[in-house]
Design a protein around this motif. Structure first.
Motif, PDB file in Angstrom:
ATOM      1  N   TYR A  69      -2.719 -10.167   2.501  1.00  0.00           N
ATOM      2  CA  TYR A  69      -2.062  -8.917   2.109  1.00  0.00           C
ATOM      3  C   TYR A  69      -0.644  -9.182   1.602  1.00  0.00           C
ATOM      4  O   TYR A  69       0.099  -9.982   2.181  1.00  0.00           O
ATOM      5  N   THR A  71       2.973  -7.233  -0.435  1.00  0.00           N
ATOM      6  CA  THR A  71       3.664  -6.015  -0.858  1.00  0.00           C
ATOM      7  C   THR A  71       3.388  -5.839  -2.346  1.00  0.00           C
ATOM      8  O   THR A  71       3.854  -6.639  -3.163  1.00  0.00           O
ATOM      9  N   THR A  76       0.397  -0.962  -7.107  1.00  0.00           N
ATOM     10  CA  THR A  76      -0.269   0.136  -6.398  1.00  0.00           C
ATOM     11  C   THR A  76      -0.774   1.181  -7.389  1.00  0.00           C
ATOM     12  O   THR A  76      -1.769   1.872  -7.131  1.00  0.00           O
ATOM     13  N   THR A 295      -2.515  12.116   1.279  1.00  0.00           N
ATOM     14  CA  THR A 295      -3.408  11.557   2.287  1.00  0.00           C
ATOM     15  C   THR A 295      -4.842  11.998   2.069  1.00  0.00           C
ATOM     16  O   THR A 295      -5.783  11.200   2.177  1.00  0.00           O
ATOM     17  N   ARG A 298      -6.171  10.129  -1.039  1.00  0.00           N
ATOM     18  CA  ARG A 298      -6.399   8.710  -0.739  1.00  0.00           C
ATOM     19  C   ARG A 298      -7.645   8.513   0.110  1.00  0.00           C
ATOM     20  O   ARG A 298      -8.496   7.662  -0.205  1.00  0.00           O
ATOM     21  N   ASP A 299      -7.759   9.284   1.193  1.00  0.00           N
ATOM     22  CA  ASP A 299      -8.894   9.108   2.096  1.00  0.00           C
ATOM     23  C   ASP A 299     -10.215   9.394   1.391  1.00  0.00           C
ATOM     24  O   ASP A 299     -11.224   8.712   1.635  1.00  0.00           O
ATOM     25  N   PRO A 313      -7.016  -1.577   1.857  1.00  0.00           N
ATOM     26  CA  PRO A 313      -5.566  -1.619   1.726  1.00  0.00           C
ATOM     27  C   PRO A 313      -4.858  -0.747   2.747  1.00  0.00           C
ATOM     28  O   PRO A 313      -5.457   0.152   3.346  1.00  0.00           O
ATOM     29  N   ARG A 314      -3.591  -1.032   2.948  1.00  0.00           N
ATOM     30  CA  ARG A 314      -2.702  -0.038   3.534  1.00  0.00           C
ATOM     31  C   ARG A 314      -2.021   0.630   2.338  1.00  0.00           C
ATOM     32  O   ARG A 314      -1.164   0.034   1.690  1.00  0.00           O
ATOM     33  N   TRP A 315      -2.416   1.856   2.065  1.00  0.00           N
ATOM     34  CA  TRP A 315      -2.056   2.555   0.823  1.00  0.00           C
ATOM     35  C   TRP A 315      -1.348   3.842   1.221  1.00  0.00           C
ATOM     36  O   TRP A 315      -1.980   4.779   1.663  1.00  0.00           O
ATOM     37  N   VAL A 316      -0.022   3.889   1.078  1.00  0.00           N
ATOM     38  CA  VAL A 316       0.743   5.008   1.631  1.00  0.00           C
ATOM     39  C   VAL A 316       1.389   5.898   0.587  1.00  0.00           C
ATOM     40  O   VAL A 316       1.900   6.969   0.929  1.00  0.00           O
ATOM     41  N   TYR A 324       5.702  -0.198   2.808  1.00  0.00           N
ATOM     42  CA  TYR A 324       4.616  -0.087   3.772  1.00  0.00           C
ATOM     43  C   TYR A 324       3.263  -0.424   3.139  1.00  0.00           C
ATOM     44  O   TYR A 324       2.306  -0.752   3.843  1.00  0.00           O
ATOM     45  N   ASN A 325       3.156  -0.296   1.824  1.00  0.00           N
ATOM     46  CA  ASN A 325       1.902  -0.626   1.150  1.00  0.00           C
ATOM     47  C   ASN A 325       1.560  -2.101   1.343  1.00  0.00           C
ATOM     48  O   ASN A 325       2.437  -2.967   1.272  1.00  0.00           O
TER      49      ASN A 325
END
Length: 429
Positions: A69, A71, A76, A295, A298-299, A313-316, A324-325
């Protein structure tokens, strides 16, 4: 079996074996070149991830930390583009609306193009001019104005603009140099602009803007937004009174088509516009509900379209502003491969930033015969990434993701190294 048939079979098998060995040889050659480029001791202090795949047969040409992972910064936006292409129609939903007698009720979809400094769409503005009464429902954004992890001290920077359900003018103030005093757009801020040297270009809590006598020809400053300002801006733009909505009317909403969706996508990808990216995710949300939520959008995309994504991913946020992504090279390549299979190549490449042309790749990957690299950059301090499509001189297409995190050297050196590697692949594969 006759000898001639046996000979033909052996000949076909021989040709097949030669092609397979040739392909394997090309892949090994590319990987050896990468290993040599990254063997220097100074690379130990960086974190590098690369994945290159042949778009036609799926063969891996280069691989280094593909599932780790990173940044991603503005790469993104590939996720945002993917979401928009999956869910939005050919024309952007400008607003949702209902007529109740002689009253028009308007619900924001998050469309960022209305009087945007570049896109300058007037669809919604012209639509609300004629009805006797217009009620505008403004409180449908469920998210905060900023994304999680955005830098608080960038509040006055043009790349960090507040998210809203009914944006106008790109949610930014523009100061344009004039002969005596600057031209102010939107005009509603005419009395809120001051010639004063301060640490910031806007007050943190309210819309007081500051400039110095030596300011550039055009200065762009985000404004902070509430329901009162939204009402004032739309009234000024449409030249008519607007009634703030209190309760959403029951019944189905109709959708007013706006600008061509690809027009918005191209602008977002070419110049890496963070505001357009954030609003695109709200537009995706508007197709799922009458309220707007990154949110929720994305979900839905992850559950509906990306269940087989190799590294979830961590997709914020939609833009990549947040550190944070976390996204892997193989996830970006997965999305790019999926888009390559689904869209005509000319349309897909037209949506990307292009080497040597206006945008984030203007000074890189130049060729007098035209662009050969189509992709998306992503840059934050100490991080630079690039992913997309590379057309080789042999006519092949390579899908790639090249991620560089946590370096201390100048970003120009990172870009030069990436260009050296990608140009070599173009010439030798």
């Amino acid at each position: 079996m006759c000898k001639s048939l046996v000979f033909k079979i052996l000949r076909v098998l021989s040709i097949f074996l030669i092609l397979v060995l040739s392909s394997c040889s090309s892949q090994r050659k590319v990987q050896r070149f990468l290993d040599k480029q990254l063997e220097a001791p100074q690379q130990d202090s960086e974190f590098i991830g690369i994945l290159m795949v042949d778009a036609q047969n799926g063969d891996t040409l280069m691989s280094l930390n593909p599932s780790r992972y990173f940044t991603p910064a503005s790469t993104t936006k590939v996720f945002t583009l993917y979401a928009a292409l999956k869910e939005l129609p050919q024309r952007i939903p400008a607003v949702k609306y209902q007529f109740r007698g002689d009253t028009l009720h308007v619900l924001g979809t998050g469309d960022p193009s209305a009087l945007h400094p570049v896109l300058n769409d007037r669809t919604a503005i012209d639509f609300i001019k004629s009805p006797k009464h217009v009620v505008m429902h403004m409180g449908t954004l469920e998210d905060p104005s900023w994304g999680p992890g955005w830098a608080w001290d960038d509040f006055d920077q043009s790349y960090q603009v507040e998210r809203t359900s009914l944006p106008l003018y790109g949610n930014v103030l523009r100061l344009i140099r004039g002969s005596e005093s600057p031209q102010v757009s939107p005009e509603v801020f005419r009395d809120s602009v001051f010639l004063e040297k301060t640490g910031y270009r806007r007050s943190p809590e309210r819309n007081h803007f500051f400039y110095e006598a030596s300011f550039r020809d055009t200065t762009v400053i985000p404004f902070t937004i509430d329901a009162g300002l939204t009402k004032a801006l739309w009234e000024e733009a449409a030249g008519r009174p607007i009634i703030p909505g209190k309760t959403l009317p029951e019944g189905p909403w109709k959708v007013l088509p706006g600008i061509a969706s690809d027009t918005l996508y191209r602008e977002m990808m070419a110049v890496s516009d963070n505001f357009l990216a954030e609003q695109l995710m709200l537009l995706v949300s508007s197709t799922l509900s009458d309220s707007l939520s990154f949110t929720r959008a994305r979900d839905y995309i992850l559950k509906t379209h990306l269940q087989k994504l190799p590294s979830p991913p961590r997709w914020v946020d939609g833009s990549g502003l947040s550190r944070y992504n976390l996204i892997s090279p193989e996830s970006l390549v997965y999305l790019l491969m999926d888009l390559y299979r689904e869209l005509p190549e000319d349309r897909l490449f037209a949506l990307m930033a292009k080497g040597g042309q206006k945008g984030t790749l203007e000074d890189w990957y130049q060729d007098p015969d035209g662009p050969y690299l189509f992709g998306k950059t992503g840059t934050l301090s100490n991080n630079h990434n690039l992913c997309g499509y590379l057309k080789t001189k042999s006519g092949k297409t390579v899908v790639f993701s090249f991620m560089n995190n946590h370096y201390l050297k100048p970003t120009a050196l990172i870009k030069s190294r990436m260009q050296r590697i990608l140009v070599w692949v173009r010439e030798h594969y």
